[in-house]
Every structure is written in structure tokens, then in C-alpha cells.
Design a protein around this motif. Structure first.
Motif, short mmCIF file in Angstrom:
data_model
loop_
_atom_site.label_atom_id
_atom_site.label_comp_id
_atom_site.label_asym_id
_atom_site.label_seq_id
_atom_site.Cartn_x
_atom_site.Cartn_y
_atom_site.Cartn_z
N ALA A 1 0.56 -1.43 0.40
CA ALA A 1 -0.13 -0.07 0.35
C ALA A 1 0.67 1.29 0.41
CB ALA A 1 -0.70 -0.20 1.06
N SER A 2 2.15 1.68 0.50
CA SER A 2 2.71 2.00 1.00
C SER A 2 3.94 2.85 -0.71
CB SER A 2 4.15 1.69 1.58
OG SER A 2 4.76 0.90 1.46
N THR A 3 3.36 2.16 -1.43
CA THR A 3 3.72 2.32 -2.48
C THR A 3 2.34 3.07 -3.88
OG1 THR A 3 3.47 0.15 -4.06
CG2 THR A 3 5.98 0.47 -2.32
N LEU A 4 1.80 2.72 -3.32
CA LEU A 4 0.36 3.09 -4.42
C LEU A 4 0.23 4.19 -4.02
CD1 LEU A 4 -1.39 -0.02 -3.18
CD2 LEU A 4 -0.60 -0.23 -5.77
N THR A 5 -0.52 4.48 -5.49
CA THR A 5 -0.61 6.39 -5.48
C THR A 5 -2.55 6.31 -4.96
OG1 THR A 5 -2.03 6.10 -8.19
CG2 THR A 5 0.21 6.65 -7.75
N GLN A 6 -2.94 7.37 -5.30
CA GLN A 6 -4.78 7.74 -4.59
C GLN A 6 -5.58 7.13 -5.63
OE1 GLN A 6 -5.67 8.43 -2.07
NE2 GLN A 6 -7.78 7.61 -2.44
N GLN A 7 -4.67 7.38 -6.98
CA GLN A 7 -5.95 6.85 -7.91
C GLN A 7 -5.56 5.43 -8.75
OE1 GLN A 7 -8.35 8.25 -10.37
NE2 GLN A 7 -7.87 6.17 -10.22
N GLU A 8 -4.68 4.68 -7.75
CA GLU A 8 -4.75 2.63 -8.02
C GLU A 8 -5.33 2.66 -6.34
OE1 GLU A 8 -0.06 2.51 -9.93
OE2 GLU A 8 -0.36 2.78 -7.33
N ILE B 1 6.15 -10.32 -10.09
CA ILE B 1 7.10 -8.90 -10.00
C ILE B 1 6.26 -7.63 -8.31
CG2 ILE B 1 6.24 -6.62 -11.05
CD1 ILE B 1 6.11 -8.58 -13.05
N VAL B 2 7.20 -6.86 -7.95
CA VAL B 2 6.83 -6.14 -6.57
C VAL B 2 7.35 -4.74 -7.42
CG1 VAL B 2 7.42 -7.42 -5.23
CG2 VAL B 2 9.65 -6.41 -5.94
N ARG B 3 7.08 -3.55 -6.36
CA ARG B 3 7.03 -2.54 -7.00
C ARG B 3 8.04 -1.60 -5.87
NH1 ARG B 3 2.39 1.75 -7.30
NH2 ARG B 3 2.62 0.48 -9.79
#
Length: 308
Positions: free
Chosen positions: A51-58, A268-270
Motif C-alpha cells: 500500500a505504501s507504494t500505491l497512488t491514491q488513484q491506484e 513482480i514487486v514495486r
């Protein structure tokens, strides 16, 4: 609003493409496997969901896509892990707007709040949302403990209804039952303590390895609740080396490798995460391969014992 805080609730992984976009196709495949196995809710945006890598839109896309996909079969729960009270309230408002049915919430991130501040933080969110809430108690990883006295203060809010307990102390279940009876629902947040927690009275399991092994995870829960402890233990003992992959700083990489083995994901990770390398990758793959080698007999047990 009420929520049935019971059963198996996967903390689902977020799937990405090689181009670092959301992979909704693979995500949907995994969610459908969870639904087919009989999970009782889905939790988005946790640590396992990166979650810490996700944008609000995502985040919005994931919630709305999942709500549409499950079509009311199970509740969609969104995790809130914010640095500010204002941010947590906004996240709760957005979760409700996008169709989530409940919230799982951590104490403030980065700042180590006092007991008084932590209670005030949770209270502020509860007062600004109608969604049911589950407090996430994880003092091992996040260094803030939600004590029983703090929980007593919070239970005056009707929408604070459950605790995900990741304190890694099995006696916490008994302490909460003795103190609160059925006023609060208890879900185990540590894969390697799940069976024991449920035997001691926990209502369910916020699970990690369920992302790769949904049928086996749901079977353990159903067998325990049916009183078939011996059968549940047989599956649990097979599962334990895999479950231990959840209690690691690299739990995301570990579980995504397991999803590859069962055809329910990619590795696949971010960034800043990277796929496992070298000897650690070999170690984790060996555990997964052994689990897969012996899985057939476990699935036979699942098929023969669950629901009979």
C-alpha cells in the motif's frame, strides 16, 4: 453498520505488470480463486498489498474493481495506514465513497504516538465514518501496542468492532475474551499462530499465505470451527514451513513467489522492493517446492473432510 468479523480474510497482494502498472487481470484471477475457496472477506491495501507504494488513484481503482468483481459475495475491507489523523479520516471517507464495507486501521505511521494519542487517533476516525472498524494491533512491527485498557476506551464507539491481533502472544486471545466477552471480535494476524488462536476463541484469521493457498487456509478454519482439530492440525503441520514465509521483512516477495507456484500471481514487486536474489531465493523456493510436492495429499484431505 454491522460487519461479520469472522472467518478467513485474505490480506491480498497487489499485482503489477512489467511496466509497473496495476495488473488487474492477474489480480482478478487471484480474487476469483479466493472466492471459490470460500473466504469471508477481502482486505486491500495492507503491508502485503504494498500500500505504501500505491497512488491514491491506484487505491481507488483497486477498491472499485474489487467491489465490482465480488458483486456483494463478500465484504471488501480497506486498510488505513496513514501518518496523520487528517489523512486517516480522508482515507476512511474515500474508502466508503469507493464502495468498501469496512476498515482495518493501524496506529499512526512513523510517529510513535503515546497511548493517549493513539486512542485519540482511532477515536477521530471512528467519529468521522459510518464504516465498521477493526483495530490492527501489531506492536512487533509497528512499535505501538493497543492495550486492553485502550481498547476498553475505544469500544464505546459502535463502529469499532474487532481487533486484528499480531502481538505474537497467544494468551492475548484469552485476555481479550476474559475482559470483553463477545463485545469485540478477534482475528489472528499471524499465520503461524492461526490455528492456536482459533482454538482459544479467535473468530477468524487475517491471512497471508492464503493468497497462494486459499483452499487449504479456509479448510483449517472450517475444520477448527467444526471441532475437527486433528484434521486441521494435519493440514496446519504441512502448511507451517510455508506459513513461516509470512513472518519475514520480505513477506511480500515470499508470498508472491508462492503465488507463482500455484498459478495465482507473478513475482513482480514495486520499488524499492526487488525480487528475492541468491541464496535467500533458493531457500524460499525450496520451501515452496516441497510444499507443492506434498500438496496433493493435503488437497485430498481437504476434499474428504471439509463440509462432511
Amino acid at each position: 453498520m454491522k460487519m461479520n468479523w469472522a472467518g478467513v480474510m485474505p490480506a491480498v497482494t497487489t499485482k503489477f505488470t512489467d511496466g509497473d502498472q496495476l495488473d488487474l487481470s492477474m489480480f482478478s484471477k487471484n480474487i476469483n480463486a479466493q472466492l471459490e475457496a470460500g473466504v469471508h472477506a477481502l482486505i486491500l491495501g495492507g503491508t502485503l498489498g504494498e500500500a505504501s507504494t500505491l497512488t491514491q488513484q491506484e487505491k481507488q481503482t483497486l477498491i472499485e474493481h474489487t467491489v465490482d468483481l465480488v458483486a456483494g459475495k463478500v465484504p471488501v475491507v480497506i486498510n488505513i495506514a496513514e501518518q496523520t489523523t487528517k489523512g486517516a479520516i480522508l482515507a476512511a471517507e474515500q474508502a466508503e465513497k469507493y464502495g468498501a464495507k469496512a476498515i482495518m486501521i493501524l496506529p499512526p505511521m512513523r510517529y510513535k504516538s503515546t497511548d493517549y494519542e493513539t486512542v485519540a487517533y482511532f477515536r477521530a476516525v471512528a467519529q468521522n465514518t459510518s464504516l465498521p472498524m477493526m483495530i490492527y494491533n501489531n506492536p512487533v512491527d509497528y512499535k505501538i501496542e493497543v492495550t486492553l485498557d485502550m481498547l476498553e476506551e475505544l469500544l464505546v464507539h459502535d463502529n469499532i468492532q474487532a481487533v486484528k491481533d499480531s502481538a505474537r502472544d497467544i494468551t492475548n486471545v484469552t485476555r481479550m475474551r476474559n475482559r470483553f466477552g463477545n463485545r469485540v471480535k478477534i482475528l489472528c494476524g499471524v499465520d503461524t499462530l492461526a490455528l492456536e488462536s482459533m482454538v482459544m476463541g479467535a473468530d477468524g484469521w487475517v491471512a497471508g499465505l492464503v493468497c497462494a493457498f486459499p483452499r487449504e487456509t479456509v479448510a483449517i478454519y472450517e475444520l477448527v470451527k467444526a471441532g475437527k482439530i486433528k484434521e486441521a492440525i494435519t493440514i496446519y503441520r504441512w502448511f507451517m514451513p510455508l506459513l513461516e514465509l509470512d513472518i519475514s521483512p520480505q513477506l511480500v516477495q515470499n508470498i508472491k513467489l508462492a503465488e507463482v507456484a500455484t498459478g495465482l500471481g507473478t513475482e513482480i514487486v514495486r520499488l524499492p522492493r526487488l525480487p528475492l536474489q541468491g541464496k535467500e531465493r533458493e531457500r524460499v523456493l525450496a520451501i515452496i517446492e516441497e510444499g507443492m510436492r506434498t500438496r496433493h495429499s493435503i488437497l485430498n484431505l481437504v476434499n474428504s473432510k471439509v463440509g462432511v
